[in-house]
Scaffold this active site. Sequence first.
Site, PDB file in Angstrom:
ATOM      1  N   ARG A  24       0.779  -1.338   0.108  1.00 50.96           N
ATOM      2  CA  ARG A  24       0.014   0.041   0.009  1.00 50.96           C
ATOM      3  C   ARG A  24       0.993   1.149   0.013  1.00 50.96           C
ATOM      4  NH1 ARG A  24      -3.930  -1.397   4.752  1.00 50.96           N
ATOM      5  NH2 ARG A  24      -4.336   1.120   4.455  1.00 50.96           N
ATOM      6  N   LYS A  31       8.624  -1.061   2.993  1.00 52.78           N
ATOM      7  CA  LYS A  31       7.713  -0.193   3.734  1.00 52.78           C
ATOM      8  C   LYS A  31       8.576   0.270   5.043  1.00 52.78           C
ATOM      9  CE  LYS A  31       4.254  -1.595   6.570  1.00 52.78           C
ATOM     10  NZ  LYS A  31       3.170  -1.983   6.959  1.00 52.78           N
ATOM     11  N   THR A  90       1.750 -13.740  11.047  1.00 51.81           N
ATOM     12  CA  THR A  90       2.726 -12.952  12.220  1.00 51.81           C
ATOM     13  C   THR A  90       3.089 -14.121  12.998  1.00 51.81           C
ATOM     14  OG1 THR A  90       0.637 -12.576  13.325  1.00 51.81           O
ATOM     15  CG2 THR A  90       1.940 -10.778  12.262  1.00 51.81           C
ATOM     16  N   TYR A 358      29.234  31.391  -1.013  1.00 48.55           N
ATOM     17  CA  TYR A 358      29.442  29.911  -0.844  1.00 48.55           C
ATOM     18  C   TYR A 358      30.874  29.516  -0.318  1.00 48.55           C
ATOM     19  CZ  TYR A 358      30.483  25.075  -1.778  1.00 48.55           C
ATOM     20  OH  TYR A 358      30.927  23.783  -1.387  1.00 48.55           O
ATOM     21  N   ALA A 372      30.441  39.904   0.776  1.00 50.49           N
ATOM     22  CA  ALA A 372      28.934  39.499   0.297  1.00 50.49           C
ATOM     23  C   ALA A 372      29.605  38.889  -1.052  1.00 50.49           C
ATOM     24  CB  ALA A 372      28.307  40.672  -0.060  1.00 50.49           C
ATOM     25  N   ASN A 378      36.015  25.235  -5.233  1.00 52.21           N
ATOM     26  CA  ASN A 378      36.563  24.102  -4.514  1.00 52.21           C
ATOM     27  C   ASN A 378      36.607  23.103  -5.621  1.00 52.21           C
ATOM     28  OD1 ASN A 378      33.765  23.986  -4.483  1.00 52.21           O
ATOM     29  ND2 ASN A 378      33.649  22.630  -2.643  1.00 52.21           N
TER      30      ASN A 378
HETATM   31  C1  UD1 Z   1      -1.892  -7.184  12.980  1.00 53.62           C
HETATM   32  C2  UD1 Z   1      -2.543  -8.089  14.167  1.00 53.62           C
HETATM   33  C3  UD1 Z   1      -3.788  -7.334  14.612  1.00 53.62           C
HETATM   34  C4  UD1 Z   1      -3.345  -5.803  15.198  1.00 53.62           C
HETATM   35  C5  UD1 Z   1      -2.417  -5.313  14.052  1.00 53.62           C
HETATM   36  C6  UD1 Z   1      -2.088  -4.022  14.608  1.00 53.62           C
HETATM   37  C7  UD1 Z   1      -2.000 -10.550  13.730  1.00 53.62           C
HETATM   38  C8  UD1 Z   1      -2.640 -11.779  13.279  1.00 53.62           C
HETATM   39  N1  UD1 Z   1      -2.813  -9.520  13.644  1.00 53.62           N
HETATM   40  O1  UD1 Z   1      -2.651  -7.329  11.950  1.00 53.62           O
HETATM   41  O2  UD1 Z   1      -4.337  -8.218  15.975  1.00 53.62           O
HETATM   42  O3  UD1 Z   1      -4.472  -5.192  15.529  1.00 53.62           O
HETATM   43  O4  UD1 Z   1      -1.364  -5.930  13.547  1.00 53.62           O
HETATM   44  O5  UD1 Z   1      -1.434  -3.119  13.722  1.00 53.62           O
HETATM   45  O6  UD1 Z   1      -0.857 -10.503  14.208  1.00 53.62           O
HETATM   46  N2  UD1 Z   1       4.564  -9.788   8.895  1.00 53.62           N
HETATM   47  C9  UD1 Z   1       5.635 -10.632   8.625  1.00 53.62           C
HETATM   48  N3  UD1 Z   1       5.343 -11.849   8.360  1.00 53.62           N
HETATM   49  C10 UD1 Z   1       4.064 -12.365   7.923  1.00 53.62           C
HETATM   50  C11 UD1 Z   1       2.906 -11.500   8.340  1.00 53.62           C
HETATM   51  C12 UD1 Z   1       3.324 -10.245   8.922  1.00 53.62           C
HETATM   52  O7  UD1 Z   1       6.631 -10.088   8.889  1.00 53.62           O
HETATM   53  O8  UD1 Z   1       3.705 -13.443   7.423  1.00 53.62           O
HETATM   54  C13 UD1 Z   1       4.772  -8.650   9.668  1.00 53.62           C
HETATM   55  C14 UD1 Z   1       4.350  -7.401   8.672  1.00 53.62           C
HETATM   56  O9  UD1 Z   1       5.391  -6.827   8.226  1.00 53.62           O
HETATM   57  C15 UD1 Z   1       3.960  -6.105   9.727  1.00 53.62           C
HETATM   58  C16 UD1 Z   1       3.517  -7.119  11.021  1.00 53.62           C
HETATM   59  O10 UD1 Z   1       3.962  -8.425  10.813  1.00 53.62           O
HETATM   60  O11 UD1 Z   1       5.257  -5.605  10.141  1.00 53.62           O
HETATM   61  C17 UD1 Z   1       2.048  -7.195  11.044  1.00 53.62           C
HETATM   62  O12 UD1 Z   1       1.412  -7.865   9.851  1.00 53.62           O
HETATM   63  P1  UD1 Z   1       0.172  -7.353   9.179  1.00 53.62           P
HETATM   64  O13 UD1 Z   1      -0.242  -8.237   8.023  1.00 53.62           O
HETATM   65  O14 UD1 Z   1       0.229  -5.823   8.722  1.00 53.62           O
HETATM   66  O15 UD1 Z   1      -0.885  -7.642  10.288  1.00 53.62           O
HETATM   67  P2  UD1 Z   1      -2.227  -6.610  10.628  1.00 53.62           P
HETATM   68  O16 UD1 Z   1      -3.316  -7.140   9.674  1.00 53.62           O
HETATM   69  O17 UD1 Z   1      -2.149  -5.320  10.578  1.00 53.62           O
HETATM   70 CA    CA Z   2      -0.428  -3.522   9.740  1.00 54.52          CA
END
Ligand code: UD1
Ligand code: CA
Length: 457
Positions: A24, A31, A90, A358, A372, A378
Amino acid sequence: MTAHQKQTAKSGLAVVLAAGEGTRMKSGLPKVLHQVAGRSMLANTLAAVTGSGIERIAVVVGPGREDVATEARRAAPGAAAFVQHERLGTAHAVLAARTALEQDCDHLIVVFADTPLIEPATFRALRAALDGGAAVAVLGFEASNPAGYGRLLIEAGELVAIREHKDASDAERAVTLCNAGLMAIDGARALEILASVKADNAQKEFYLTDVVSIARAKGLRAVVVRAPEEEVMGVNDRVQLAAAEAIAQRRLREKAMREGVTMIAPETVFLCHDTKIGRDTIIEPNVFFGPGVSIGEGVVVKAFSHFEGARIANQSSVGPFARLRPGADIETGVKIGNFVEIKSARIGAGSAVSHLSYVGDASVGVKANIGAGTITCNYDGFDKARTEIGDGAFIGSNSALVAPVRVGAGAYVGSGSVITKDVEPNALAVGRGRQFEKAGWASAFRKAREGKEKKRV
Ligand code: UD1
Ligand code: CA
């Protein structure tokens, strides 16, 4: 022993999740490398982690993201990078750092690298919650718009589960207490709990949030630690990036003002995470500070000035419209005036570069006056060369000093000179066409053209 000492005596591991694609953001840059307050979101997050006193850091990056791993090691030199080869959620991301998790630790902290406003004290609060007997401590906040966040489900004062928005019932969606994404897990149970997470949900992902219900099923306790929404906001697009920047700027300005800096229009002053400004310094409107700037006490920074990698000592005055680039080193009581650019140059105490100059790759002694329009030439298209101007020297206006060149202490350079050879101390050097005069020439010229019509374009 204070509570703080007790915590730091325990060993902690932070797993920082930075494997997000950040689609996004619509960017060629991952990001977490986008910047807030002059450094990447990843570096901001890591600074908070390091500042909390945690001992070990593991950063989880996406496949082929050596740039993210490099930035992690730069921001937190002891950090180890792990690759999450497939993006399966996550909890799966945390387990990419399995070898780090297998080493003993008292506390595991999971952090999202797209939460750049998090503060060290919040990590300490999460760890303290574990010391209070919980196996999982989740960071929660009251969301002004909870859509998209996981909801924290509380029963009889206990955290019983986190429900992702996509999996939540209407009643659960009405809950406004949300998961910030950060949590602390008892190190002794962390691997066992994480390994129990299954991908049985709407997104077919291994959710970190499931650790709450898993811990409960094992008879362990989960608690919520609350934080202000502002501190835990996640950045998923550039609108949120700008919102995070605005919060970071407000914090930095307020901190500077509380420490004795006057800002006439603080909302127009842009600071960097490492900007240092001394007491009784006045910052006029519309000033920008890039990284590595240090300003002393009692300095006046006039409107529309721009700084990067510069040092300004006490009682100096800079601007309006000054540009100080990396290596600008301004000593005490110096005046840098309007439309002056300084780069890699030391300006000695009490000297003045008041207008339209400068000064680059140079050193200027004390109490020198740079007139001035003076330019240090340089660069010859291949190499940079230095200009040295001695104490008390006076450079007449509109002079070009062709480096490498030295102007000795106390010397004068006549206005409009092009100086290509060194000037001895206390000498006068003039390097320009000599003025000559022909008496009556103008009248004779006009007379010869008498009666002719003047052409105008
Ligand atoms: C997650 C939480 C949600 C919380 C929100 C807060 C989970 C399942 N959900 O949702 O409860 O309210 O954050 O912002 O944890 N990432 C990885 N690998 C993966 C997936 C994600 O490294 O396979 C990283 C992403 O880069 C990011 C973070 O984990 O930094 C969160 O992942 P994202 O997919 O943004 O989770 P949300 O849907 O925002
Ligand atoms: Ca997120």
